[in-house]
Motif scaffolding. Structure first.
Motif, PDB file in Angstrom:
ATOM      1  N   SER A 141       0.833  -1.203   0.000  1.00  0.00           N
ATOM      2  CA  SER A 141       0.000   0.000   0.000  1.00  0.00           C
ATOM      3  C   SER A 141       0.872   1.259   0.000  1.00  0.00           C
ATOM      4  N   PHE A 142       0.221   2.407  -0.173  1.00  0.00           N
ATOM      5  CA  PHE A 142       0.931   3.679  -0.083  1.00  0.00           C
ATOM      6  C   PHE A 142       1.525   3.851   1.311  1.00  0.00           C
ATOM      7  N   LYS A 143       0.770   3.433   2.337  1.00  0.00           N
ATOM      8  CA  LYS A 143       1.264   3.492   3.717  1.00  0.00           C
ATOM      9  C   LYS A 143       2.542   2.672   3.860  1.00  0.00           C
ATOM     10  N   ALA A 144       2.549   1.478   3.260  1.00  0.00           N
ATOM     11  CA  ALA A 144       3.720   0.608   3.350  1.00  0.00           C
ATOM     12  C   ALA A 144       4.920   1.223   2.638  1.00  0.00           C
ATOM     13  N   GLY A 197       7.610  -1.506   9.249  1.00  0.00           N
ATOM     14  CA  GLY A 197       6.953  -0.208   9.245  1.00  0.00           C
ATOM     15  C   GLY A 197       5.454  -0.280   9.399  1.00  0.00           C
ATOM     16  N   THR A 198       4.849  -1.356   8.921  1.00  0.00           N
ATOM     17  CA  THR A 198       3.388  -1.495   9.019  1.00  0.00           C
ATOM     18  C   THR A 198       2.948  -2.449  10.126  1.00  0.00           C
ATOM     19  N   SER A 220      10.581   3.848   3.754  1.00  0.00           N
ATOM     20  CA  SER A 220      11.626   4.866   3.810  1.00  0.00           C
ATOM     21  C   SER A 220      11.923   5.291   5.243  1.00  0.00           C
ATOM     22  N   VAL A 221      10.867   5.530   6.031  1.00  0.00           N
ATOM     23  CA  VAL A 221      11.051   5.964   7.406  1.00  0.00           C
ATOM     24  C   VAL A 221      11.726   4.870   8.238  1.00  0.00           C
TER      25      VAL A 221
END
Length: 422
Positions: A26-29, A84-85, A34-35
């Motif tokens: 997803s866009f969130k992923a 990250g997710t 990156s973060v």
């Protein structure tokens, strides 16, 4: 840039392991990738580990030390997206997906666990509940759910557990004194059980309640002392094994095994014993658990509980967190602190006397289990447990070992007494 790969191409069953196969896309992923990459690099730089990236680049506080616990990252993009997710759930699922590996998994986990208080920025800790998965209501260890929670772990297969446990089929921390290996682990398990029986004063004619039967070794050893034992469990597989063990030993007249929730237990007993069952009780039910013990314990009686614990501040920080262990190993499980157990028991009229910490004994117990489990891969395959399952249990055993080695986890034998009648 490394391409995202599909674990299903490595033979991972997408029906059995949907979230292992599914890489977050997803866009969130994408943003999280990156973060997380930057956070990961800063975090490992503080640890005495070595991280080897696909291009040969090494990271970590011991980047130039080949002897340091080493993490080999095969697919950094997938790993960062999962972390990250999904946080630590994503970290574990990435291991199951073969996106990273380690020859010293316990040492690596111990290093992460030892630095856990400083790895995650305070600002992100506060946001934990906003971006991580919440505990499913179906896992709450209520009367309605407790049996299914137990079955999902303990009823996997008696034959599977027999591949790595000692002949007594004792699935809890042994009490280890000196060097121990797979051949001597049973003696260390008996030492643990016998100490609990001694603490409770179990002998000829003692009335004993065991909460959590396991595979029957404690009930058997109590009966061999002349005690009369009632033992309750929610695992039908363990019950069947334990009943056969008790019958074969000739103690059927002294031991009554029942498929029963501890909350439904009646009677009065001189001693109550419970080995690493309290982790399935749930923090919100600790008062209920100790109230039941106080109700059935005779005045002047003794309860001995072996409990896996965490430091109190970590319990408070993580009590509402849904973890990899919850999702894949122990649904509904929760660890308390010694302070919580002591104070909750005191509210029910039970006083904590003796306290034996034995965390490093558990680390050694888990090391032996993990080595034995790995050596049994052919037998496990014959039993129908695929490579991803075996990898999952390897991660669980070594993950737990690392937690005890780093003192992130501990285990205590706690002896409580009930005041004599006035």
């Amino acid at each position: 840039m490394t391409a995202l790969s599909d674990p299903s191409t490595m033979g991972i069953d997408p029906i059995r392991w949907p979230d292992v196969v599914r890489i977050p896309r997803s866009f969130k992923a994408s943003a999280a990738e990156s973060v997380t990459r930057g956070l990961f690099r800063r975090a490992v730089a503080r640890l005495a580990i070595r991280v080897v990236m696909p291009d040969g680049t090494t990271l970590g506080g011991c980047a130039d030390d080949p002897a340091a616990p080493t993490m080999h990252v095969h697919n950094p993009r997938a790993l960062m997206r999962r972390i990250g997710t999904g946080g630590l759930i994503g970290f574990g699922e990435s291991y199951l997906a073969r996106e990273w590996d380690s020859e010293d998994l316990a040492g690596l986990i111990a290093a992460f666990a030892g630095g856990i208080d400083h790895l995650v920025p305070t600002s992100l800790k506060r946001m934990r509940s906003a971006y991580l998965t919440r505990k499913p209501l179906s896992d709450k260890p209520s009367t309605a759910n407790s049996r299914s929670n137990v079955e999902r772990h303990y009823d996997l297969s008696n034959d599977m557990f027999a591949t790595f446990l000692d002949p007594s089929m004792t699935y809890s921390a042994a009490l280890i004194e000196g060097p121990v290996d797979a051949d001597s682990l049973e003696l260390a398990q008996h030492r643990k059980i016998d100490r609990m029986l001694d603490q409770a004063g179990v002998g000829e004619g003692s009335r004993v309640l065991e909460i959590g039967t396991g595979w029957g070794e404690l009930a058997l050893r109590a009966a061999a002392r002349g005690a009369h034992v009632d033992s309750v469990t929610l695992s039908s597989e363990q019950l069947a094994w334990a009943q056969g063990k008790i019958d074969n030993a000739g103690f059927a007249a002294r031991v009554d095994l029942a498929l029963r929730d501890y909350r439904d237990t009646l009677g009065q007993y001189d001693a109550v014993l419970s080995v690493e069952m309290i982790e399935a009780v749930g923090l919100e039910y600790l008062d209920t658990y100790f109230a039941k013990i106080a109700q059935v314990l005779a005045p002047g009686g003794t309860a001995v509980i072996q409990a896996i614990t965490m430091p109190h501040h970590r319990v408070l920080e993580t009590r509402n967190t849904y973890t990899w262990i919850h999702k894949y190993i122990f649904p509904g499980g929760a660890l308390a602190s010694v302070e919580m157990l002591r104070d909750t028991a005191a509210r029910q009229g039970l006083s904590l006397g003796d306290d034996l910490p034995m965390g490093q004994s558990y680390a050694e117990t888990l090391r032996i289990w993990a080595e034995t489990f790995d050596a049994a891969h052919e037998r496990l395959e014959e039993l129908g447990f695929d490579e991803t399952f075996r990898r999952m249990w390897r991660f669980y055993l070594r993950y737990s070992e690392g937690g005890f080695r780093a003192d992130y986890l501990d285990v205590h034998q706690l002896t409580f007494t009930k005041g004599a009648a006035a």
